[in-house]
Write a protein that holds these residues in place. Structure first.
Motif, PDB file in Angstrom:
ATOM      1  N   LEU A 101       0.275  -1.925  -0.185  1.00 42.05           N
ATOM      2  CA  LEU A 101      -0.448  -2.650   0.610  1.00 42.05           C
ATOM      3  C   LEU A 101      -1.914  -2.731   0.094  1.00 42.05           C
ATOM      4  CD1 LEU A 101       0.706  -1.882   4.288  1.00 42.05           C
ATOM      5  CD2 LEU A 101       1.046  -4.180   3.303  1.00 42.05           C
ATOM      6  N   MET A 102      -2.561  -1.499  -0.306  1.00 38.35           N
ATOM      7  CA  MET A 102      -4.071  -1.619  -0.503  1.00 38.35           C
ATOM      8  C   MET A 102      -4.031  -1.944  -2.040  1.00 38.35           C
ATOM      9  SD  MET A 102      -5.859  -0.762   2.011  1.00 38.35           S
ATOM     10  CE  MET A 102      -4.533  -1.881   3.078  1.00 38.35           C
ATOM     11  N   GLU A 103      -3.085  -1.858  -2.660  1.00 36.41           N
ATOM     12  CA  GLU A 103      -3.063  -2.717  -4.185  1.00 36.41           C
ATOM     13  C   GLU A 103      -3.543  -4.209  -4.048  1.00 36.41           C
ATOM     14  OE1 GLU A 103      -3.389  -1.543  -7.050  1.00 36.41           O
ATOM     15  OE2 GLU A 103      -2.748   0.422  -6.689  1.00 36.41           O
ATOM     16  N   LYS A 104      -3.221  -4.778  -3.071  1.00 34.49           N
ATOM     17  CA  LYS A 104      -3.378  -6.321  -2.710  1.00 34.49           C
ATOM     18  C   LYS A 104      -4.889  -6.342  -2.412  1.00 34.49           C
ATOM     19  CE  LYS A 104       1.049  -7.114  -0.538  1.00 34.49           C
ATOM     20  NZ  LYS A 104       1.514  -7.887   0.663  1.00 34.49           N
ATOM     21  N   ILE A 105      -5.492  -5.428  -1.710  1.00 30.65           N
ATOM     22  CA  ILE A 105      -6.841  -5.502  -1.395  1.00 30.65           C
ATOM     23  C   ILE A 105      -7.642  -5.037  -2.361  1.00 30.65           C
ATOM     24  CG2 ILE A 105      -8.699  -4.463   0.172  1.00 30.65           C
ATOM     25  CD1 ILE A 105      -6.583  -6.021   1.879  1.00 30.65           C
ATOM     26  N   LYS A 150     -22.973  -1.947  -4.770  1.00 38.34           N
ATOM     27  CA  LYS A 150     -23.917  -2.217  -3.471  1.00 38.34           C
ATOM     28  C   LYS A 150     -23.367  -3.490  -3.266  1.00 38.34           C
ATOM     29  CE  LYS A 150     -27.943   0.742  -4.292  1.00 38.34           C
ATOM     30  NZ  LYS A 150     -28.910   0.854  -5.376  1.00 38.34           N
ATOM     31  N   ASP A 151     -22.951  -4.433  -4.072  1.00 33.70           N
ATOM     32  CA  ASP A 151     -22.617  -5.628  -3.658  1.00 33.70           C
ATOM     33  C   ASP A 151     -21.208  -5.707  -3.045  1.00 33.70           C
ATOM     34  OD1 ASP A 151     -23.667  -7.048  -6.823  1.00 33.70           O
ATOM     35  OD2 ASP A 151     -24.506  -6.741  -4.867  1.00 33.70           O
ATOM     36  N   ILE A 152     -20.495  -4.899  -2.793  1.00 33.67           N
ATOM     37  CA  ILE A 152     -19.031  -4.847  -2.050  1.00 33.67           C
ATOM     38  C   ILE A 152     -19.423  -5.031  -0.653  1.00 33.67           C
ATOM     39  CG2 ILE A 152     -16.852  -3.743  -1.509  1.00 33.67           C
ATOM     40  CD1 ILE A 152     -17.300  -1.890  -4.070  1.00 33.67           C
ATOM     41  N   ASP A 153     -19.039  -6.132  -0.004  1.00 34.01           N
ATOM     42  CA  ASP A 153     -19.141  -6.485   1.425  1.00 34.01           C
ATOM     43  C   ASP A 153     -18.049  -5.640   2.052  1.00 34.01           C
ATOM     44  OD1 ASP A 153     -19.100  -7.434   3.882  1.00 34.01           O
ATOM     45  OD2 ASP A 153     -19.407  -9.416   3.332  1.00 34.01           O
ATOM     46  N   TYR A 154     -18.407  -4.525   2.554  1.00 35.06           N
ATOM     47  CA  TYR A 154     -17.491  -3.710   3.102  1.00 35.06           C
ATOM     48  C   TYR A 154     -16.843  -4.255   4.565  1.00 35.06           C
ATOM     49  CZ  TYR A 154     -18.386  -0.298  -0.374  1.00 35.06           C
ATOM     50  OH  TYR A 154     -18.407   0.525  -1.666  1.00 35.06           O
ATOM     51  N   GLN A 155     -17.686  -5.020   5.267  1.00 35.50           N
ATOM     52  CA  GLN A 155     -17.179  -5.713   6.356  1.00 35.50           C
ATOM     53  C   GLN A 155     -15.856  -6.525   6.033  1.00 35.50           C
ATOM     54  OE1 GLN A 155     -17.983  -4.928   9.967  1.00 35.50           O
ATOM     55  NE2 GLN A 155     -16.155  -5.921  10.137  1.00 35.50           N
ATOM     56  N   GLN A 156     -16.353  -7.082   4.849  1.00 41.43           N
ATOM     57  CA  GLN A 156     -15.282  -8.257   4.506  1.00 41.43           C
ATOM     58  C   GLN A 156     -13.923  -7.516   4.077  1.00 41.43           C
ATOM     59  OE1 GLN A 156     -15.610 -11.730   5.086  1.00 41.43           O
ATOM     60  NE2 GLN A 156     -13.208 -11.558   4.798  1.00 41.43           N
ATOM     61  N   VAL A 157     -14.109  -6.342   3.433  1.00 40.52           N
ATOM     62  CA  VAL A 157     -12.819  -5.672   3.185  1.00 40.52           C
ATOM     63  C   VAL A 157     -12.144  -5.253   4.497  1.00 40.52           C
ATOM     64  CG1 VAL A 157     -12.144  -3.471   2.015  1.00 40.52           C
ATOM     65  CG2 VAL A 157     -13.941  -4.631   0.870  1.00 40.52           C
ATOM     66  N   TYR A 158     -12.910  -4.624   5.467  1.00 46.36           N
ATOM     67  CA  TYR A 158     -12.304  -4.422   6.560  1.00 46.36           C
ATOM     68  C   TYR A 158     -11.622  -5.636   7.244  1.00 46.36           C
ATOM     69  CZ  TYR A 158     -12.226  -2.963  11.677  1.00 46.36           C
ATOM     70  OH  TYR A 158     -11.865  -2.986  13.089  1.00 46.36           O
ATOM     71  N   ASN A 159     -12.133  -6.585   7.041  1.00 52.71           N
ATOM     72  CA  ASN A 159     -11.692  -8.006   7.928  1.00 52.71           C
ATOM     73  C   ASN A 159     -10.463  -8.318   7.173  1.00 52.71           C
ATOM     74  OD1 ASN A 159     -14.132  -7.837   9.493  1.00 52.71           O
ATOM     75  ND2 ASN A 159     -14.591  -9.771   8.442  1.00 52.71           N
ATOM     76  N   ASP A 160     -10.135  -8.047   5.889  1.00 58.64           N
ATOM     77  CA  ASP A 160      -9.075  -8.443   5.141  1.00 58.64           C
ATOM     78  C   ASP A 160      -7.828  -7.402   5.459  1.00 58.64           C
ATOM     79  OD1 ASP A 160     -10.537 -10.482   3.740  1.00 58.64           O
ATOM     80  OD2 ASP A 160     -10.415  -9.810   1.970  1.00 58.64           O
ATOM     81  N   ILE A 161      -8.242  -6.275   5.523  1.00 60.40           N
ATOM     82  CA  ILE A 161      -7.229  -5.034   5.931  1.00 60.40           C
ATOM     83  C   ILE A 161      -6.924  -5.512   7.329  1.00 60.40           C
ATOM     84  CG2 ILE A 161      -6.815  -2.772   6.286  1.00 60.40           C
ATOM     85  CD1 ILE A 161      -9.040  -1.962   4.161  1.00 60.40           C
ATOM     86  N   SER A 167     -13.365   1.981  -4.914  1.00 62.17           N
ATOM     87  CA  SER A 167     -12.434   3.225  -5.460  1.00 62.17           C
ATOM     88  C   SER A 167     -11.498   3.314  -4.377  1.00 62.17           C
ATOM     89  CB  SER A 167     -13.534   4.431  -5.354  1.00 62.17           C
ATOM     90  OG  SER A 167     -13.757   4.822  -4.124  1.00 62.17           O
ATOM     91  N   TYR A 168     -10.247   3.838  -4.908  1.00 63.03           N
ATOM     92  CA  TYR A 168      -9.342   3.955  -4.071  1.00 63.03           C
ATOM     93  C   TYR A 168      -9.533   5.015  -2.917  1.00 63.03           C
ATOM     94  CZ  TYR A 168      -6.186   1.163  -7.040  1.00 63.03           C
ATOM     95  OH  TYR A 168      -5.597   0.206  -7.978  1.00 63.03           O
TER      96      TYR A 168
END
Ligand code: DDH
Length: 288
Positions: free
Chosen positions: A87-91, A12-23, A99-100
């Motif tokens: 590339l996704m390993e870095k994220i 629940k804590d994952i900030d998916y918008q931040q993940v999006y921004n990093d990608i 999860s992958y």
């Protein structure tokens, strides 16, 4: 708390918008890669992770991210996708709880949106599996085959003719690489912009056969032989049922964007065991 509940809390804590921004930030970090964007190869990773789904046996799909393992990583259809997975390993190193399957599908959504495509609703909920869940080879479409093969493959996933054509519109993005698939070139001249140009190209240009070095062949535009179509695609265009949707999307980009968003979400969610209460994300573009 029990380990199970702390796992739930973490997710629940994952900030998916931040993940999006990093990608998003990663997409154009290497101007020498292909046409200057990792977006297309990330869209292809999301698609090949998802397109193994079989609705009857309920196996495959993005859920287990089994392309991390041989034999699936070595299937010829997945040639070159190691670039996207690396590339996704870095994220993943920054967000080890994701999860992958969630990461790869989110990356596909991010690439579509950042390259100018529609907002694709996305939900978390995929769980990593082991190599014992790898799908058998041959579940993804063979570019050298005809319309009936394409139907068999996509009907197995649960798509109809219009959905199949909308999905193939993703070929506005990216290109073929001789060392990956044996084919060569982009489908139109702007391969880092998500648009309906693929449909305009297939329906309005003069396609001629070109023999390739490895003995295979593809279609090329008579007026710009750098631009190509796969044998399966012209076969689809020559199929009456498929053709009407190619022509529809060539004329109506808004309709294509709307249908693509719906069907790409459907593709990325095939076989995912959602509980039903997952939050639906509509990610903000980095330009918004
Ligand atoms: Fe595709 N695709 N695809 N494709 N695809 C290739 C590249 C890309 C087929 C064959 C190929 C979809 C459907 C089909 C993308 C997205 C999607 C290549 C070249 C071949 C071959 C690979 C290489 O050499 O690097 C066939 C056949 C079909 C079919 O359905 C008839 C779908 C449904 C999608 C999607 O995303 C929804 C993208 C993006 C690329 C460009 C990759 C890159 O690196 O650039």
């Amino acid at each position: 708390s029990t380990p199970a509940s702390s796992t739930t809390e973490k997710k629940k804590d994952i900030d998916y918008q931040q993940v999006y921004n990093d990608i998003a930030e990663m997409l154009d970090e290497d101007s020498d890669y292909d046409d200057g964007s990792y977006g297309p190869v990330l869209v292809r990773l999301a698609w090949h992770a998802s397109g193994t789904y079989d609705k009857d046996s309920k196996t495959g799909g993005s859920n287990g991210a089994t392309m991390r393992f041989a034999p699936e990583s070595k299937h010829a259809a997945n040639n070159g996708l190691v670039i996207a997975r690396d590339l996704m390993e870095k994220i993943h190193a920054k967000y080890p709880e994701i999860s992958y399957g969630d990461l790869w599908t989110l990356a596909g959504v991010c690439a579509v949106q950042e390259l100018g495509g529609p907002t694709v609703p996305w939900r978390a909920g995929r769980q990593d599996a082991f190599e014992t869940s790898c799908t058998p080879d041959g579940r993804l479409p063979d570019a050298g085959k005809k319309a009936d093969h394409i139907r068999d493959v996509f009907y197995r996933m649960g798509f109809n003719d219009q959905e199949i054509v909308a999905l193939v519109g993703a070929h506005a993005l990216g290109r073929c690489h001789p060392e990956r698939s044996g084919f060569e070139g982009p489908w139109q001249e702007a391969p880092t912009v998500f648009s309906n140009e693929y449909f305009k190209a297939i329906s309005s240009r003069n396609w001629i056969k070109k023999t390739l070095q490895d003995g295979g062949w593809q279609w090329v535009d008579k007026n710009n032989t750098d631009v190509m179509m796969l044998p399966a695609e012209i076969a689809m265009y020559n199929d009456k049922e498929f053709k009407k949707y190619f022509d529809l999307y060539a004329k109506d980009e808004e309709k294509f964007f709307k249908d693509f968003a719906t069907v790409f979400q459907k593709l990325l969610e095939l076989g995912v065991p959602f509980k039903g209460d997952e939050k639906v994300y509509h990610f903000k573009r980095t330009t918004e």
